[in-house]
Motif scaffolding. Structure first.
Motif, PDB file in Angstrom:
ATOM      1  N   ILE A   1       0.800  -1.443   0.460  1.00 15.11           N
ATOM      2  CA  ILE A   1      -0.159   0.044  -0.199  1.00 15.11           C
ATOM      3  C   ILE A   1       1.340   1.064  -0.161  1.00 15.11           C
ATOM      4  O   ILE A   1       0.378   2.256  -0.076  1.00 15.11           O
ATOM      5  N   ARG A   2       1.908   1.476   0.370  1.00 19.23           N
ATOM      6  CA  ARG A   2       3.094   2.442  -0.157  1.00 19.23           C
ATOM      7  C   ARG A   2       3.828   2.098  -0.805  1.00 19.23           C
ATOM      8  O   ARG A   2       3.703   1.696  -2.277  1.00 19.23           O
TER       9      ARG A   2
ATOM     10  N   VAL B   1      -5.658   8.452   3.942  1.00 17.80           N
ATOM     11  CA  VAL B   1      -7.005   8.001   3.758  1.00 17.80           C
ATOM     12  C   VAL B   1      -7.868   8.199   4.222  1.00 17.80           C
ATOM     13  O   VAL B   1      -9.081   7.981   2.802  1.00 17.80           O
TER      14      VAL B   1
ATOM     15  N   ASP C   1       0.970   6.245   0.572  1.00 17.44           N
ATOM     16  CA  ASP C   1       0.652   5.817  -0.643  1.00 17.44           C
ATOM     17  C   ASP C   1       0.438   6.592  -1.853  1.00 17.44           C
ATOM     18  O   ASP C   1      -0.010   6.221  -3.313  1.00 17.44           O
TER      19      ASP C   1
END
Ligand code: SF4
Lengths: 470, 480
Positions: free
Chosen positions: A76-77, A399, A418
């Protein structure tokens, strides 16, 4: 500026973690455990460790725990690699009921064997999670045996989720990194003009941007912690003559330790915003002291400011008078953002972090205007309350915060791990200004202001539009 | 037929599933005025919130009891009660869902007892509490979802008089899909109770002022009346009985259960609509017939392109069972079907359908991960993938294009708006599939045909091995 009425806070215990800047500066309660039930935006120890170590490109990152912790963190990075892709894989021992009852050590040992056979890595990080902490698996022992068996580095990361907050995870990651660095104990001869770059995770290639600036100044970036780094490069960290620290939240501990053990001095720098970037490059050049480097730094700065200054100033005109709310992971980032917003003519009216330290909050207090709300470990209810009350036009966050901002009809900037565009260096400053403009000045907000049943252009005053009846 | 259980012994490599509490959160978000608290450390709830928020693009507020070291050693009762106090004060919910995590389960927290004590101590009269035991090391989010629905039913349903309504229990489909099912029910003039209904709560309209607890969700009064319904239609053919809310309603209150697949595809939608017709005695309206006709028209338009599809389908058992069905209906071969959790009844059901369709070497993977799915997809020469965002790596690493369907979708917007059920939704899903096949074909056919029929026949110049450009078929050249 409107005063914030703290008495309206629904949860009593949160009061010491929030204040509005005034004459007297109260001590902000920070770096404590989150309060149950208030929906903290914070993650866990494992999360902190994972964020820091994940960019090590050629390591196997093995999560010893139930499937969730690994599943929620699979690639997710936005950290980029110039070499191996192994770090983008998500490995889990996927503990099941049986393992919880009988212990997971055997499974872990076999998992490491399986992975070494398949990927032939030089380095394995083994992350402990909540459950491992409870069932008491001896990670240290399993890793030691595996390291000996395979002749590679197998390093345990003590990151049981419940044992502290994200900052504890940062420290666990730094401890793991320290174990990699060679030579152990003795101070190695320093290469004259090389430095380590701490606290940049090469999100969208940010390490590469800084590396190119340094190269222009004839300074060698020995290794970055941990963006686009490799096992072999990290091991050589002791030979650099300076550590520069971007993200202090995650790395001040490592920098301190390396000074202690290897005698490498460190300095805090910031490559966020035109001003900070220029200043940091000067600071670095000055450290190395020779006139030629300083000269090259000035040339670079002048060229870049000429090329980008006008663009950023152009946006400042468009953004003047807008107000921002900031809620990010670390104190360092919050500080940089306040300065960067100033560069583009925006006032910060609320600022908070998940893991900020007292010194950082002091700096924040000095930087912001009177009335600005400062808070630690916020939750959605508070974010909502202060964004609305302080009339912010924009929120910076991650997010989880994004949908909240949008639901409030407020612009949003992603300043998380991300993201896919660089915010560092001169080019990053332009990207930042562009992103702020694209969201704050988007035409979409026209539709969120006016109730649907009374569009003002029907009142006859708007004038320009005609109603065409076919 | 290749059938296999967990291929990996000790490592799960690139996960194709999530953990139980996540599924339970989704289910509880479909209950009116609900708030969820997770009993465990802070991280779990934050990670799950992030995961869900990114798919739905909605704020996902989930509380945590934020267990720390002390709570872990001496018990988390105080933390949980304090968490309940705070979240109730902040969110003023009508229902609170209490979920466990691996941590709470391992230290042996009895959430039923704590919840009962709590309600008594605080004297809350109008607050409903639903506890769900969801250890992260138990089952996958699929089972967590159904178990939570079952627990909602068990706690909130009251014994009541019989009525004409029909219970509709839906799996983890998109809010747009739920809205479509409600539209069909309205067209068929069915009086119904749909649970869980997150069509509004996880896909809210922009409105002011903002509400912390979104409007929508299945009404508590409606849930209470589910025991008196004339029947339950549960879209859950793959669900094991222990997790099945429909089964619970049948055995506890004698509500007859009809387990049907998610109405994706002609056959599955027919089944659903015919069932409604039979239960209500209402006719199928002409407009719905026309939607069916349009779908078949669409299928004819696309059938030759679809015939070239060899597809890998992955995700939650109930969803992939339906999608595998639409593939078979359209001549697309589901060469690999895969799910991360234990499959429930999926494997048996799928096997029967695949055999019937003559796909004897199709692979069904259960308790699997993406390293295995990738391997099998390559081996079976899949040329299209259907599933959630985890499949983006099949595109990146194997060049297999992905049709996004299911949960979670993190690399595109609009996961909550994807419409795939009913005749109209199937038409849209099928178009997405066919167009992905076409896009891939257009992108590659010039190069493919060139390489197969031309390039291979040219001898490299200057090496003395024949300079003439001759065009002839390669032995064994395949159709592209
Ligand atoms: S189980 Fe523990 S380590 Fe894993 S995500 Fe949850 S809090 Fe973090």
């Amino acid at each position: 500026m409107k005063a914030v009425n703290l008495l309206e806070l629904p949860v009593e215990e949160r009061k010491e973690s929030i204040y509005a800047k005034g004459k007297q500066k109260p001590n902000l309660k920070c770096d404590t455990d989150s309060i149950a039930g208030v929906v903290s935006q914070r993650a866990c120890v494992y999360c902190g460790a994972r964020v820091v170590l994940n960019p090590v490109t050629d390591a196997v990152h093995l999560v010893h725990g139930p499937i969730g912790c690994a599943s929620y963190t699979w690639d997710i990075r936005g950290a980029l690699s110039s070499g191996s892709d192994l770090y983008r894989f998500s490995f889990s021992t996927d503990l099941k009921e049986q393992d919880v009852i009988f212990g997971g050590e055997k499974k872990l040992a076999l998992a490491i064997d399986e992975l070494v056979l398949k990927y032939n890595p030089k380095l394995v990080f083994v992350y402990s999670t909540c459950i491992v902490g409870v069932i008491g698996d001896d990670l240290e022992m399993v890793c030691r045996v595996a390291a000996r068996k395979h002749g590679i580095d197998v390093i345990p990361v003590q990151s049981s989720g419940f044992a502290g907050n994200k900052s504890a995870g940062y420290r666990a990651a730094c401890d793991a990194l320290l174990r990699l660095i060679e030579p152990k104990n003795k101070k190695e001869v320093k290469k004259s003009k090389s430095l380590n770059y701490l606290g940049d995770f090469n999100l969208a290639g940010e390490v590469w941007i800084i590396k190119s600036y340094l190269r222009e100044m004839d300074i060698d970036m020995n290794v970055a912690f941990t963006g686009d780094s490799s096992c072999a490069a990290l091991k050589t960290a002791a030979k650099a003559s300076l550590n520069i620290v971007q993200c202090t939240g995650s790395m001040f501990y490592l920098a301190g330790k390396m000074e202690q053990i290897y005698g490498i001095p460190y300095m805090n720098i910031s490559f966020l915003g035109l001003e900070d970037t220029a200043e940091s490059l000067r600071k670095i050049a000055k450290f190395f002291g020779d006139p030629e480097t300083m000269c090259k730094a000035e040339e670079l700065i002048e060229r870049e400011i000429n090329a980008n200054g006008d663009i950023v100033r152009g946006y400042r005109e468009k953004l003047r008078g807008k107000k921002a709310a900031v809620y990010v992971g670390g104190g360092f980032k919050a500080i940089s953002l306040i300065k960067q917003f100033r560069e583009i003519g925006i006032d910060v009216v609320m600022v908070g972090t998940q893991t900020g330290r007292q010194e950082e909050y002091d700096t924040i207090n000095d930087l912001v205007d009177e009335g600005t709300v400062i808070l630690d470990d916020a939750n959605p209810a508070e974010l909502e309350q202060f964004i609305v009350k302080k009339g912010a036009h924009l929120l910076v966050g991650g997010v989880k915060e994004r949908p909240l901002a949008y639901k409030l009809g407020v612009a949003f900037i992603d300043h998380n791990h991300d993201r896919k565009h660089p915010l560092s260096g001169f080019v990053g400053a332009v990207n930042f200004a562009e992103e702020v403009y694209s969201t704050v000045c988007s035409p979409v907000w026209r539709f969120t202001q006016v109730p649907a049943d009374a569009p003002d252009w029907l009142d006859g005053n708007a004038g320009k539009r005609e109603i065409i009846i076919a | 037929m290749g059938m296999e259980q967990a291929h990996y012994l000790n490592v799960n490599e690139n996960q194709c599933g999530m953990c139980m509490p996540l599924g339970a959160i989704l289910a509880l978000k479909g209950v009116e005025g609900s708030m969820v608290i997770i009993h465990g450390s802070q991280g779990c709830s934050t990670y799950m919130r992030r995961h869900i928020a990114e798919h739905f693009n909605e704020p996902i507020d989930v509380a945590s009891s934020s267990l720390n070291e002390k709570g872990t050693i001496y018990g988390g009762e105080a933390s949980l009660k304090k968490g309940l106090d705070n979240s109730i004060k902040l969110y003023k919910p009508k229902v609170v869902g209490i979920l466990t995590t691996c941590l709470a389960e391992t230290i042996g927290e009895d959430i039923d007892r704590i919840a009962a004590d709590y309600l008594e101590e605080r004297g809350f009269e109008n607050l409903q509490v639903v506890t769900v035991s969801t250890p992260g090391y138990g089952y996958s989010h699929f089972e967590g979802y159904f178990l939570a629905v079952k627990r909602v039913v068990a706690e909130l349903v009251k014994k009541t008089v019989k009525h004409k309504g029909i219970n509709i229990i839906v799996p983890n489909i998109s809010p747009a899909d739920i809205r479509e099912i409600k539209r069909i029910l309205k067209m068929m003039k069915v009086s119904y109770i749909l649970l869980p209904d997150f069509s509004d709560t996880l896909d809210r309209a922009f409105e002011r002022p903002y509400r912390k607890v979104p409007a929508g969700g299945t009404k508590l009064a409606d849930i209470a009346g589910m025991a008196g319904a004339q029947a339950t239609i549960q879209m859950g053919v793959t669900v094991d009985e222990v997790f099945s809310p429909g089964h619970y309603l049948e055995s506890a209150f004698g509500v007859p259960l009809y387990n049907v697949p998610v109405p994706i595809g002609v056959e599955n939608t027919d089944l659903f609509i015919n069932l409604l017709k039979r239960l209500t005695g209402n006719p199928v309206p002409e407009s719905l017939e026309r939607e069916r006709g349009r779908l078949i028209d669409c299928m004819i338009d696309s059938h030759k392109y679809n015939a070239q599809g060899k597809c890998v389908v992955f995700g939650e058992p109930e969803n992939i069972y339906a999608v595998a069905g639409i593939c078979l209906e359209n001549g697309i071969t589901p060469v690999v079907t895969a799910t991360g959790g234990k499959s429930g009844k999926l494997a048996g059901l799928l096997k029967a359908r695949l055999n019937e369709a003559g796909c004897s070497n199709a692979q069904v993977l259960c308790e699997t991960d993406f390293s295995r799915i990738r391997e099998k997809s390559r081996e079976m020469e899949a040329n299209i993938a259907i599933g959630h965002s985890g499949g983006r790596y099949l595109t990146e690493w194997e060049g297999i294009p992905l049709v996004r369907y299911g949960f979670p979708i993190h690399d595109r917007v609009g996961g909550q708006r994807l419409l795939s059920v009913g005749y109209a939704g199937t038409t849209m899903l099928l178009d997405r599939i066919t167009n992905t096949l076409l896009e891939n074909k257009y992108k590659n056919y010039r190069r493919n045909i060139y390489q197969q029929f031309y390039y291979g026949t040219i001898k490299p110049a200057g090496k003395g091995r024949g300079e003439k450009n001759e065009l002839r078929l390669q032995p064994g050249a395949k159709r592209v």
